[in-house]
Write a protein that holds these residues in place. Structure first.
Motif, PDB file in Angstrom:
ATOM      1  N   UNK B 123       0.828  -1.212   0.000  1.00  0.00           N
ATOM      2  CA  UNK B 123       0.000   0.000   0.000  1.00  0.00           C
ATOM      3  C   UNK B 123       0.867   1.268   0.000  1.00  0.00           C
ATOM      4  N   UNK B 129       0.134   9.425  -0.392  1.00  0.00           N
ATOM      5  CA  UNK B 129      -0.396   9.678   0.954  1.00  0.00           C
ATOM      6  C   UNK B 129      -1.878   9.998   0.806  1.00  0.00           C
ATOM      7  N   UNK B 234      -3.805   0.290   9.395  1.00  0.00           N
ATOM      8  CA  UNK B 234      -4.171   1.461   8.587  1.00  0.00           C
ATOM      9  C   UNK B 234      -3.448   2.719   9.082  1.00  0.00           C
ATOM     10  N   UNK B 235      -3.162   2.762  10.371  1.00  0.00           N
ATOM     11  CA  UNK B 235      -2.405   3.906  10.893  1.00  0.00           C
ATOM     12  C   UNK B 235      -0.960   3.883  10.393  1.00  0.00           C
ATOM     13  N   UNK B 237      -0.034   2.582   7.426  1.00  0.00           N
ATOM     14  CA  UNK B 237      -0.105   2.959   6.007  1.00  0.00           C
ATOM     15  C   UNK B 237      -0.196   4.474   5.865  1.00  0.00           C
ATOM     16  N   UNK B 238      -0.954   5.096   6.752  1.00  0.00           N
ATOM     17  CA  UNK B 238      -1.218   6.524   6.604  1.00  0.00           C
ATOM     18  C   UNK B 238      -0.148   7.392   7.247  1.00  0.00           C
ATOM     19  N   UNK B 240       0.186   8.071  10.444  1.00  0.00           N
ATOM     20  CA  UNK B 240      -0.343   8.864  11.558  1.00  0.00           C
ATOM     21  C   UNK B 240       0.584   8.759  12.768  1.00  0.00           C
TER      22      UNK B 240
END
Lengths: 351, 456
Positions: B123, B129, B234-235, B237-238, B240
């Motif tokens: 990903x 982003x 998911x955090x 990947x992003x 954060x």
């Protein structure tokens, strides 16, 4: 040998659950044709390899499709698989009873060449009114290719519903469901029932290791959830590959960010970032994303006045014809230079 | 080429951290590796921020002095090492000593964990982003810093930390700008790869610590439990900051644990530094992590039976080692911002019972955390006696304090809005998850486990 029998029983039970996947409600696939389906504002319908493509009338109204009365008995859990390259479009699923609206839900459509499943979950709907039809309205969408539809009551097949890669995934993830309830709750029930069984077994045998058995049941449930999550991740990877990695440049989409990445690359090919401000016409969320993608270009969100360089992104009230810029239906400038990326996204340079 | 440049950009600060830690025999090789990276990048971000306060841009000349003290420390350590030998932990291999069934389970869990890493890598490298806070805040600030060559840059042009989101800490943006500087261009994939590195460090530290303390199987199970938490993935990947704060918190607690076990002040200093890195990563570090860590420290200190003078000296040492954050707090006005956001400043603290059900739903019904919270409750309920053992208690105290602070923030202040809309609450819970997972390891481990570490 006993161990093998036990394993066999588990495999059989698992197979039964998996094989019970097909829904018992209304199932439709594109290859069956439009038996009794209704439509409005549809200009043309064409069979493709996998689906049926519906084209919107040029009158500007939204396309509507509906499964007519009598074919659906329960649509509490409705799954529609489709694909479109439209941007900023959405689908509204409406449950009907005797021609009256019972409930409706809206979902944004994500563009791209990969098939995407949209799930409308009405299982928590507190209404005794029997649903007999479903209607779909496709807003801001010139064409959509539909592959299949499943409308069912709460069932096992819900567990296969794809959740996809969504903008809210970083904050929360909707649960997988089974018979209308979160899969988590089913696992809690299983663990608690096992706990009761273990407690009874312990009270009779007084053997050590009761908590360990419960721990093992918990871990099996945890990793079963994880395996379902892995399937979801595989599906996300497949969509990402089809829509973004392997797609032709003009068809490239990255989930909900539509064509902003490609549009930004288009702008960067034509404009070099400098000290001057570049005006942006479009939604706030698009502005913030493109501000990031285009930095160090100095983007400023505007609604009316023009700068030397102006970006229009999926703008509803601006159009470009040659080098003539129309805003709110009126000619705003004719002596500038327009660079079209798509009908609603373009660059405009004033002199 | 880019991957080589990226590795150099991460290796340089990691080597600085290694200069501090390579003689710590209590730490295993893997622990030393992840702590080196963590300490090195953390200290580097403070240094680059210090340069910004002096209005000095990034350049080879301005950055070089950062490496000099570590070079000296490393060389001094090397000369000592030549003269003396110190005990080190015995080597181990993943599958040795396991039965066939255990080997199969271990391999299956390892495969699941590796899958998560592969998914994240795919990903990160296949897309830009995407998530909101990343492109409006964390990566955006990093991009501004990178193009300005100065950690004090702000896109509003109002100078150091005066513009949009001025109270948001800068550790992540500075390190991402550092990576881009090495690459010579802004590349979303490589910048976001830093987030994957933090995730890997989290998993490795979790596994390695639990392996030493509770055994391989427990370590593998709990590492897989951690990596199988969807919202965490998911955090990562992003990119954060919540994952990063959770990881730095875990690092600080483990260092504090080693201090508690050995009494060596070096570990206390590292714990203080790591807590300041957590505070420089996200404001939750100041409001939630540091108070929980400090109370844990005071709690254990109070049982050491030391003289008043020595106790005050130890407290002073911990506070001084975490003082780097004062640079940031003084300049940013973050404390005032925290007070305002928390509602304490305006006396808006009141219980919001309407948040209870959404809280339960978020933790137990949604799939964001898999079955983690139910499992944690079950584990404590079934093994409550083990919870009083010193090691389990050591990790349960900060977990409970952190949970309490989070509950206070979301159920008693205007921040309930972020609970009701199921957003920040789920990410904030990631701060406590890693430390709680370690406590879980002690609750699972057999009663007779001695927890004696070779080389201690």
């Amino acid at each position: 040998m006993t161990c093998n029998k036990k394993s066999l029983s588990w495999v059989l039970l698992f197979s039964m659950l998996v094989m019970s996947a097909p829904a018992f409600g209304y199932e439709w696939e594109a290859r069956q044709g439009l038996q009794g389906w209704g439509s409005s504002n549809v200009r043309d319908v064409r069979f493709t390899g996998d689906g049926l493509t519906f084209y919107r009338q040029l009158n500007g109204f939204d396309m509507m499709l509906w499964v007519p009365q009598g074919m659906v008995t329960d649509a509490s859990f409705t799954r529609l698989r489709l694909r479109t390259l439209a941007i900023d479009s959405y689908v509204v699923c409406t449950l009907m009873s005797q021609g009256r609206v019972v409930a409706s839900q809206e979902a944004p459509l994500y563009g791209g060449r990969g098939w995407k499943e949209y799930v409308f979950d009405f299982t928590s709907l507190e209404s005794d009114t029997p649903v007999d039809a479903i209607a779909f309205r496709f807003a801001l969408c010139d064409s959509v290719e539909i592959r299949d539809l499943i409308a069912d009551g709460p069932s096992f097949s819900e567990i296969y519903a794809r959740q996809g890669f969504r903008a809210y995934n970083v904050n929360f993830l909707h649960p997988f469901k089974l018979y209308g309830y979160s899969l988590n709750l089913w696992f809690y029930a299983l663990i608690l029932i096992s706990g009761l069984g273990v407690a009874v077994w312990y009270s009779v045998t007084r053997k050590k290791g009761a908590p360990a058995i419960l721990g093992i049941v918990f871990l099996i449930c945890y990793f079963a959830m994880d395996i379902r999550e892995v399937l979801e991740e595989l599906s996300i990877m497949k969509t990402t590959y089809e829509d973004h990695v392997s797609a032709a440049p003009e068809d490239r989409r990255f989930h909900w960010s539509d064509n902003l990445v490609e549009f930004s690359a288009f702008i960067q090919r034509h404009i070099q970032p400098g000290q001057e401000e570049v005006y942006f016409f479009g939604e706030e969320s698009r502005y913030l994303y493109m501000r990031y993608l285009l930095y160090p270009m100095k983007l400023v969100q505007k609604k009316e006045t023009l700068a030397r360089v102006n970006i229009f992104s999926e703008s509803d009230n601006a159009r470009l014809m040659g080098n003539t810029l129309f805003m709110n239906g009126k000619v705003t400038l004719e002596n500038g230079m327009g660079m079209l990326f798509s009908p609603r996204s373009f660059l405009y340079l004033t002199k | 080429m880019k991957i080589a440049l990226f590795m150099i950009s991460m290796l340089l600060p990691a080597l600085c951290g290694y200069a501090l830690l390579w003689r710590q025999a209590l730490l295993s090789r893997l622990e030393r590796l992840v702590f080196s990276f963590t300490l090195g990048t953390g200290l580097l971000s403070f240094y680059l921020f210090g340069l910004a306060l002096l209005n000095i841009s990034f350049s080879a000349w301005s950055v070089a002095p950062f490496f000099v003290p570590f070079l000296i420390i490393g060389l001094l350590g090397l000369s000592k090492a030549i003269k003396t030998t110190r005990p080190s932990l015995p080597p181990w291999s993943p599958l040795s000593g396991l039965s066939l069934n255990q080997k199969i389970i271990f391999s299956f869990l390892a495969a699941l964990t590796v899958w998560k890493i592969l998914f994240i890598v795919f990903m990160i490298f296949s897309g830009p982003t995407t998530f909101w806070d990343a492109y409006t805040l964390w990566n955006y600030k990093a991009k501004v810093i990178y193009y300005a060559n100065n950690a004090g840059a702000d896109h509003t042009g109002e100078g150091i930390i005066q513009g949009e989101y001025r109270h948001y800490p800068l550790h992540l943006p500075i390190i991402r700008a550092w990576i881009a500087t090495f690459l010579g261009e802004w590349d979303d994939a490589f910048v976001n790869l830093h987030s994957l590195l933090l995730f890997l460090c989290l998993l490795v530290l979790n596994f390695e610590f639990l392996r030493k303390e509770t055994g391989k199987m427990t370590a593998m199970i709990l590492t897989c439990v951690l990596s199988g938490m969807p919202i965490l993935v998911y955090n990562v990947i992003s990119g954060y900051a919540d994952l990063a704060v959770g990881y730095y918190y875990l690092s600080a607690v483990i260092m504090l644990f080693y201090w508690h076990r050995t009494g060596r002040s070096g570990f206390l200093i590292y714990s203080g530094i790591l807590s300041s890195i957590a505070m420089f990563t996200k404001n939750e570090g100041v409001a939630i992590v540091f108070p929980a860590l400090f109370f844990t420290f005071l709690f254990h200190l109070s049982f050491r039976g030391q003289s008043w003078k020595k106790t005050m000296g130890v407290v002073g040492l911990f506070l001084i080692s975490s003082m780097a954050i004062l640079l940031w707090l003084r300049e940013s006005g973050a404390l005032s911002s925290i007070m305002t956001i928390s509602g304490i400043k305006d006396s808006l603290v009141t219980f919001h019972p309407e948040g209870l059900m959404p809280f339960v739903n978020n933790l137990l019904v949604f799939r964001s955390h898999n079955l983690f919270w139910f499992g944690a409750a079950l584990l404590v309920a079934l093994n409550w006696r083990k919870a009083f053992r010193p090691e389990a208690r050591f990790f349960l105290i900060p977990s409970v304090l952190t949970l309490g602070a989070i509950l206070f923030v979301f159920l008693f202040t205007p921040n309930i809005a972020w609970l009701m809309n199921s957003t920040t609450i789920n990410r904030t819970m990631l701060i406590v998850v890693p430390v709680l997972t370690l406590a879980g390891g002690y609750l699972i481990a057999p009663e007779d486990k001695s927890f004696i570490v070779a080389g201690d």
